[in-house]
Design an enzyme around this catalytic site. Structure first.
Site, PDB file in Angstrom:
ATOM      1  N   CYS A   1     -10.659  -5.282  -7.636  1.00  0.00           N
ATOM      2  CA  CYS A   1      -9.677  -5.043  -8.699  1.00  0.00           C
ATOM      3  C   CYS A   1      -9.420  -6.283  -9.565  1.00  0.00           C
ATOM      4  O   CYS A   1      -8.819  -6.174 -10.628  1.00  0.00           O
ATOM      5  CB  CYS A   1      -8.369  -4.536  -8.110  1.00  0.00           C
ATOM      6  SG  CYS A   1      -8.569  -3.032  -7.144  1.00  0.00           S
TER       7      CYS A   1
ATOM      8  N   HIS B   1      -2.600  -5.941 -12.838  1.00  0.00           N
ATOM      9  CA  HIS B   1      -3.418  -4.901 -12.199  1.00  0.00           C
ATOM     10  C   HIS B   1      -2.506  -3.734 -11.838  1.00  0.00           C
ATOM     11  O   HIS B   1      -1.420  -3.919 -11.292  1.00  0.00           O
ATOM     12  CB  HIS B   1      -4.106  -5.472 -10.957  1.00  0.00           C
ATOM     13  CG  HIS B   1      -4.777  -4.418 -10.137  1.00  0.00           C
ATOM     14  ND1 HIS B   1      -5.569  -3.445 -10.699  1.00  0.00           N
ATOM     15  CD2 HIS B   1      -4.765  -4.164  -8.797  1.00  0.00           C
ATOM     16  CE1 HIS B   1      -6.016  -2.644  -9.750  1.00  0.00           C
ATOM     17  NE2 HIS B   1      -5.545  -3.060  -8.586  1.00  0.00           N
TER      18      HIS B   1
ATOM     19  N   ASN C   1      -4.652   3.734  -9.610  1.00  0.00           N
ATOM     20  CA  ASN C   1      -5.342   2.450  -9.507  1.00  0.00           C
ATOM     21  C   ASN C   1      -6.829   2.651  -9.828  1.00  0.00           C
ATOM     22  O   ASN C   1      -7.556   3.257  -9.048  1.00  0.00           O
ATOM     23  CB  ASN C   1      -5.156   1.899  -8.089  1.00  0.00           C
ATOM     24  CG  ASN C   1      -5.821   0.547  -7.891  1.00  0.00           C
ATOM     25  OD1 ASN C   1      -6.644   0.112  -8.693  1.00  0.00           O
ATOM     26  ND2 ASN C   1      -5.474  -0.115  -6.801  1.00  0.00           N
TER      27      ASN C   1
HETATM   28  N1  COA Z   1       2.605  10.864   1.464  1.00  0.00           N
HETATM   29  C1  COA Z   1       3.601  10.934   2.335  1.00  0.00           C
HETATM   30  N2  COA Z   1       3.762  10.067   3.342  1.00  0.00           N
HETATM   31  C2  COA Z   1       2.863   9.075   3.427  1.00  0.00           C
HETATM   32  C3  COA Z   1       1.792   8.937   2.543  1.00  0.00           C
HETATM   33  C4  COA Z   1       1.673   9.896   1.530  1.00  0.00           C
HETATM   34  N3  COA Z   1       0.683   9.867   0.605  1.00  0.00           N
HETATM   35  N4  COA Z   1       1.070   7.857   2.885  1.00  0.00           N
HETATM   36  C5  COA Z   1       1.678   7.312   3.940  1.00  0.00           C
HETATM   37  N5  COA Z   1       2.750   8.064   4.282  1.00  0.00           N
HETATM   38  C6  COA Z   1       3.711   7.855   5.364  1.00  0.00           C
HETATM   39  C7  COA Z   1       3.178   6.986   6.478  1.00  0.00           C
HETATM   40  O1  COA Z   1       2.397   7.734   7.391  1.00  0.00           O
HETATM   41  C8  COA Z   1       4.443   6.482   7.100  1.00  0.00           C
HETATM   42  O2  COA Z   1       4.970   7.454   7.935  1.00  0.00           O
HETATM   43  P1  COA Z   1       5.700   7.066   9.320  1.00  0.00           P
HETATM   44  O3  COA Z   1       6.879   6.211   8.891  1.00  0.00           O
HETATM   45  O4  COA Z   1       6.052   8.375   9.894  1.00  0.00           O
HETATM   46  O5  COA Z   1       4.677   6.285  10.092  1.00  0.00           O
HETATM   47  C9  COA Z   1       5.395   6.342   5.903  1.00  0.00           C
HETATM   48  O6  COA Z   1       4.829   7.162   4.859  1.00  0.00           O
HETATM   49  C10 COA Z   1       5.519   4.938   5.413  1.00  0.00           C
HETATM   50  O7  COA Z   1       4.221   4.417   5.267  1.00  0.00           O
HETATM   51  P2  COA Z   1       3.985   2.970   4.828  1.00  0.00           P
HETATM   52  O8  COA Z   1       2.510   2.698   4.833  1.00  0.00           O
HETATM   53  O9  COA Z   1       4.883   2.064   5.605  1.00  0.00           O
HETATM   54  O10 COA Z   1       4.531   3.052   3.331  1.00  0.00           O
HETATM   55  P3  COA Z   1       4.651   1.933   2.269  1.00  0.00           P
HETATM   56  O11 COA Z   1       6.010   1.890   1.759  1.00  0.00           O
HETATM   57  O12 COA Z   1       4.021   0.640   2.739  1.00  0.00           O
HETATM   58  O13 COA Z   1       3.742   2.508   1.098  1.00  0.00           O
HETATM   59  C11 COA Z   1       1.589   2.183   0.131  1.00  0.00           C
HETATM   60  C12 COA Z   1       2.359   2.731   1.319  1.00  0.00           C
HETATM   61  C13 COA Z   1       0.107   2.415   0.388  1.00  0.00           C
HETATM   62  C14 COA Z   1       2.005   2.955  -1.112  1.00  0.00           C
HETATM   63  C15 COA Z   1       1.902   0.691  -0.037  1.00  0.00           C
HETATM   64  O14 COA Z   1       1.781   0.026   1.203  1.00  0.00           O
HETATM   65  C16 COA Z   1       1.023   0.034  -1.025  1.00  0.00           C
HETATM   66  O15 COA Z   1       1.026   0.364  -2.180  1.00  0.00           O
HETATM   67  N6  COA Z   1       0.243  -0.983  -0.598  1.00  0.00           N
HETATM   68  C17 COA Z   1      -0.659  -1.665  -1.475  1.00  0.00           C
HETATM   69  C18 COA Z   1      -1.865  -0.791  -1.675  1.00  0.00           C
HETATM   70  C19 COA Z   1      -2.695  -1.235  -2.830  1.00  0.00           C
HETATM   71  O16 COA Z   1      -2.178  -1.544  -3.862  1.00  0.00           O
HETATM   72  N7  COA Z   1      -4.012  -1.231  -2.644  1.00  0.00           N
HETATM   73  C20 COA Z   1      -4.925  -1.576  -3.640  1.00  0.00           C
HETATM   74  C21 COA Z   1      -4.874  -3.034  -3.910  1.00  0.00           C
HETATM   75  S1  COA Z   1      -5.950  -3.441  -5.196  1.00  0.00           S
END
Ligand code: COA
Length: 315
Positions: free
Chosen positions: A116, A240, A270
């Protein structure tokens, strides 16, 4: 790594273009087939829909063609093309070869993979080649993330989309528009976000989130310092487009109001190497860029890589 000082030959952005596939996948579409909800996706990411389809080569060609038209530049005048992508259409040759052929360019062309962060890496590489004598450089960021995303995995399927963006850089005397840059990589973090050849993206989302905020701040500050500027001088931040909460957290720490950021995330998801040129193109089309504006591009991604560039907009 940072630039030692102003180059004798700089670059100016003389045209830009964007391309998105026609098909839209909304949060409601995902809600219908995955254990997720529009509310969860919107609140946690800021994404409402993403565009999917096409090949990296097709999208890159469309964006590049638009950029060349905008620059009133003939294919024959391009002396180098750099294509940033981590979703090449083939293992080899580089997707740049297909794009070069489709556009009828008669110049060197190669791919850059910095995930990215790729577009900013390619931009800086292009500016470096201009300093070495290339008079016109085409820089493209293009990715088809839908191809490397497991559409059954709710933790990644909601995040990614496909697209491309391009700019034409002309060599100019003096420092030009690129005032400062910063490129970085920490390969010890490559396990945080990865896809094997032929496989799907696997990600430690929380840790990527935490690191992304930190590197956005550090890299932005490094590039601004190199340009002799501070965050207060930034008229438009083009980050980004991965997650609105990452952008908000970085903006808060940098002291840049969200109103001064470019965003297409809600409409594109993204799009990896395409995200920064898509957001830049959107801001330009919306009349948000004026001559003399200080524009800060900042990317981060798998590797872990990060990259920033400070531009002074306009001739
Ligand atoms: N819909 C509903 N629930 C979801 C889900 C979805 N699409 N994806 C994950 N969950 C759930 C998880 O299973 C978890 O459930 P639990 O509490 O029962 O275990 C809960 O939501 C929280 O998950 P978590 O991973 O802690 O959420 P978060 O607040 O960290 O958000 C992301 C997840 C992926 C949105 C976030 O971590 C993120 O954006 N990270 C960076 C990713 C990124 O930018 N990647 C590319 C970089 S270039």
């Amino acid at each position: 790594m940072t630039l030692p000082g102003p180059a004798a030959t700089g670059v100016a952005v003389v045209g830009w273009g964007v391309a998105l596939p026609d098909a839209t996948v909304t949060n409601a579409d995902l809600e219908a087939r995955l254990d997720t909800s529009d509310r969860w996706i919107t609140e946690r990411t800021g994404i409402r829909e993403r565009r999917v389809g096409g090949t990296t080569g097709e999208l890159a060609t469309a964006a590049a063609r638009q950029a060349l038209v905008a620059a009133e530049a003939s294919s024959g005048s391009v002396e180098l093309m750099v294509l940033a992508t981590s979703t090449p259409d083939q293992q080899l040759p580089a997707t740049a070869s297909a794009v070069q052929d489709a556009l009828g360019l008669g110049c060197g062309a190669f791919d850059v993979n910095a995930a990215c962060s790729g577009f900013v890496y390619a931009l800086v590489a292009g500016a470096g080649m201009a300093a070495m004598g290339a008079r016109r450089v085409l820089v493209v960021g293009a990715d088809v993330m839908s191809r490397v995303t497991d559409q059954q995995d709710r933790s990644t399927a909601v995040l990614f989309g496909d697209g491309a963006g391009a700019v034409v850089l002309d060599a100019v005397e003096g420092p030009g528009q690129l005032l400062g840059w910063d490129l970085g990589s920490d390969g010890s973090l490559r396990h945080l976000l990865q896809a094997d050849v032929g496989g799907y993206v696997r990600m430690e989302g929380k840790e990527v989130f935490r690191r992304a905020v930190r590197v956005m701040i550090d890299s932005s500050e490094a590039a601004l310092a190199r340009a002799g500027l501070s965050a207060d001088d930034v008229d438009l931040l083009v980050p980004h487009q991965a997650n609105t909460r990452i952008i908000e957290a970085a903006c808060e720490r940098l002291g840049i109001p969200m109103a001064r950021t470019a965003s297409v995330l809600d409409r594109t998801g993204n799009t990896s190497a395409a995200s920064i040129p898509l957001a830049l193109g959107d801001a330009a089309a919306a009349g948000r860029l004026s001559k003399g504006d200080i524009v800060l591009l900042v990317g981060f991604g798998a590797g872990m890589t990060w990259a920033s560039a400070v531009l002074r907009w306009g001739p």
